[in-house]
Design a protein around this motif. Structure first.
Motif, PDB file in Angstrom:
ATOM      1  N   PRO A  40       0.826  -1.207   0.000  1.00 29.64           N
ATOM      2  CA  PRO A  40       0.000   0.000   0.000  1.00 29.64           C
ATOM      3  C   PRO A  40       0.856   1.251   0.000  1.00 29.64           C
ATOM      4  CG  PRO A  40      -0.892  -1.607   1.518  1.00 29.64           C
ATOM      5  CD  PRO A  40       0.411  -2.160   1.054  1.00 29.64           C
ATOM      6  N   SER A  46      -0.546   0.324  -8.670  1.00 29.91           N
ATOM      7  CA  SER A  46      -1.363   0.850  -7.582  1.00 29.91           C
ATOM      8  C   SER A  46      -1.834  -0.285  -6.682  1.00 29.91           C
ATOM      9  CB  SER A  46      -2.577   1.599  -8.143  1.00 29.91           C
ATOM     10  OG  SER A  46      -3.426   0.718  -8.865  1.00 29.91           O
ATOM     11  N   VAL A  47      -1.962   0.023  -5.402  1.00 29.21           N
ATOM     12  CA  VAL A  47      -2.422  -0.959  -4.424  1.00 29.21           C
ATOM     13  C   VAL A  47      -3.607  -0.380  -3.673  1.00 29.21           C
ATOM     14  CG1 VAL A  47      -1.804  -2.379  -2.440  1.00 29.21           C
ATOM     15  CG2 VAL A  47      -0.072  -1.845  -4.174  1.00 29.21           C
ATOM     16  N   HIS A  48      -4.743  -1.062  -3.746  1.00 27.61           N
ATOM     17  CA  HIS A  48      -5.956  -0.631  -3.051  1.00 27.61           C
ATOM     18  C   HIS A  48      -6.294  -1.681  -2.001  1.00 27.61           C
ATOM     19  CE1 HIS A  48      -6.570   2.443  -6.138  1.00 27.61           C
ATOM     20  NE2 HIS A  48      -6.330   1.492  -7.037  1.00 27.61           N
ATOM     21  N   ARG A  49      -6.367  -1.272  -0.744  1.00 29.23           N
ATOM     22  CA  ARG A  49      -6.646  -2.199   0.355  1.00 29.23           C
ATOM     23  C   ARG A  49      -8.089  -2.094   0.794  1.00 29.23           C
ATOM     24  NH1 ARG A  49      -2.325  -3.204   4.940  1.00 29.23           N
ATOM     25  NH2 ARG A  49      -1.553  -4.385   3.147  1.00 29.23           N
ATOM     26  N   ASN A  50      -8.741  -3.226   0.917  1.00 26.68           N
ATOM     27  CA  ASN A  50     -10.114  -3.308   1.407  1.00 26.68           C
ATOM     28  C   ASN A  50     -10.158  -4.441   2.420  1.00 26.68           C
ATOM     29  OD1 ASN A  50     -12.825  -3.281   1.902  1.00 26.68           O
ATOM     30  ND2 ASN A  50     -13.448  -3.930  -0.152  1.00 26.68           N
ATOM     31  N   ASP A  54      -5.811  -6.933  -0.792  1.00 25.66           N
ATOM     32  CA  ASP A  54      -5.123  -5.908  -1.584  1.00 25.66           C
ATOM     33  C   ASP A  54      -5.362  -6.195  -3.061  1.00 25.66           C
ATOM     34  OD1 ASP A  54      -4.026  -4.779   0.696  1.00 25.66           O
ATOM     35  OD2 ASP A  54      -2.195  -5.970   0.561  1.00 25.66           O
ATOM     36  N   THR A  55      -5.837  -5.192  -3.782  1.00 20.26           N
ATOM     37  CA  THR A  55      -5.961  -5.297  -5.231  1.00 20.26           C
ATOM     38  C   THR A  55      -4.844  -4.482  -5.854  1.00 20.26           C
ATOM     39  OG1 THR A  55      -8.368  -5.541  -5.108  1.00 20.26           O
ATOM     40  CG2 THR A  55      -7.431  -4.894  -7.231  1.00 20.26           C
ATOM     41  N   GLU A  57      -2.903  -3.293  -9.321  1.00 22.53           N
ATOM     42  CA  GLU A  57      -3.200  -3.128 -10.733  1.00 22.53           C
ATOM     43  C   GLU A  57      -2.079  -2.426 -11.474  1.00 22.53           C
ATOM     44  OE1 GLU A  57      -6.938  -1.052 -10.698  1.00 22.53           O
ATOM     45  OE2 GLU A  57      -8.039  -2.932 -10.884  1.00 22.53           O
ATOM     46  N   ARG A  71      -3.046  -7.677 -13.310  1.00 21.76           N
ATOM     47  CA  ARG A  71      -3.748  -7.443 -12.054  1.00 21.76           C
ATOM     48  C   ARG A  71      -3.408  -8.563 -11.070  1.00 21.76           C
ATOM     49  NH1 ARG A  71      -8.987  -4.999 -10.882  1.00 21.76           N
ATOM     50  NH2 ARG A  71     -10.047  -6.062  -9.159  1.00 21.76           N
ATOM     51  N   ARG A  73      -4.489 -10.043  -6.961  1.00 23.77           N
ATOM     52  CA  ARG A  73      -5.367  -9.950  -5.787  1.00 23.77           C
ATOM     53  C   ARG A  73      -4.691 -10.723  -4.657  1.00 23.77           C
ATOM     54  NH1 ARG A  73      -9.542 -12.836  -3.285  1.00 23.77           N
ATOM     55  NH2 ARG A  73     -11.243 -11.556  -2.450  1.00 23.77           N
TER      56      ARG A  73
END
Length: 255
Positions: A40, A46-50, A54-55, A57, A71, A73
């Protein structure tokens, strides 16, 4: 992996190459590196944390001028990661497949294809792609084990099983103390028996046999890999693989 021909065990240098790649502690380091990838805060990729997911892309160009694609995951679980990748990386190094790695017990499970062009500079030794369908672990007593199938561009495919590989850099830093690595391909069987506990050679050696016939000593065996991977946006190529191919290059030079 199915399309790759069976590996050749006719020459010692071929066996030496596979011995370096198929060791379970090397495979664990490769799996751990692939699971790290990016953290992150990374802008590209890019790293998107939910929550625990972590996604990661591509679709961007980083500060080094590398165009990232694909991509990934990554699921963060207690003591490790589970990650799936689809053509993730850049023009010099890409991953597709899945990896699970757990620091608790150093367990790993890899069904992965790695494609790289940045490794061909190692004097022609390195392949353009590698495929792994392997799993393994380090037992509570510190001994490594693993089994599965591997394939590599220009080297064919093998089935492997490693049993009870033990390391102690204090008593022998150049080779495993004990354990066995078995390789099968094209109807032939190779067995590498490590003997560092009783015969620690400065250049690293192990006894090996082909189809049950003793072939003498296999030179240039390496000791355990103690380094830990760290994420780098410069290249997702596994550090373990670079070390392995460097070992293979030294073997070839010595011969």
């Amino acid at each position: 992996m199915r399309q790759a021909p069976a590996a050749s065990f006719e020459q010692e240098v071929d066996v030496a190459w596979w011995e370096a790649v198929a060791r379970p502690e090397v495979l664990y380091l490769m799996a751990e590196w692939a699971s790290v990838t990016a953290e992150p805060g990374s802008v590209c990729p890019s790293v998107h944390r939910n929550g625990s997911v972590d996604t990661i892309e591509g679709g961007c160009t980083d500060k080094f001028g590398k165009a990232w694609t694909g991509r990934a995951r990554r699921l963060r679980v207690d003591g490790g990661f589970q990650i799936r990748m689809k053509d993730f990386g850049h023009d010099k190094a890409r991953y597709s497949g899945r990896v699970q790695v757990f620091e608790d017990g150093h367990r790993f499970d890899m069904d992965l294809v790695y494609e790289g062009t940045d490794l061909t500079s190692v004097e022609g030794v390195s392949p353009k792609w590698l495929a792994f369908d392997v799993s393994g672990e380090r037992a509570p007593d510190g001994r490594w084990r693993g089994e599965g199938k591997l394939a590599a561009d220009g080297h064919g495919r093998v089935k492997m099983k490693a049993s009870d590989l033990a390391f102690d850099s204090a008593s022998c830093k150049t080779e495993p103390l004990s354990g066995t690595l078995q390789l099968w391909a094209g109807g032939h069987a190779v067995e590498v028996d490590y003997d560092g506990r009783g015969d620690c050679d400065p250049v690293g050696t192990a006894r090996w046999s082909r189809d049950g016939v003793d072939q003498g000593e296999l030179e240039g065996i390496s000791g355990g890999l103690d380094c830990n991977p760290t994420p780098s946006q410069d290249s997702p190529a596994p550090a373990a693989l670079l070390l392995v191919l460097g070992v293979s290059r030294r073997r070839r030079r010595r011969r």
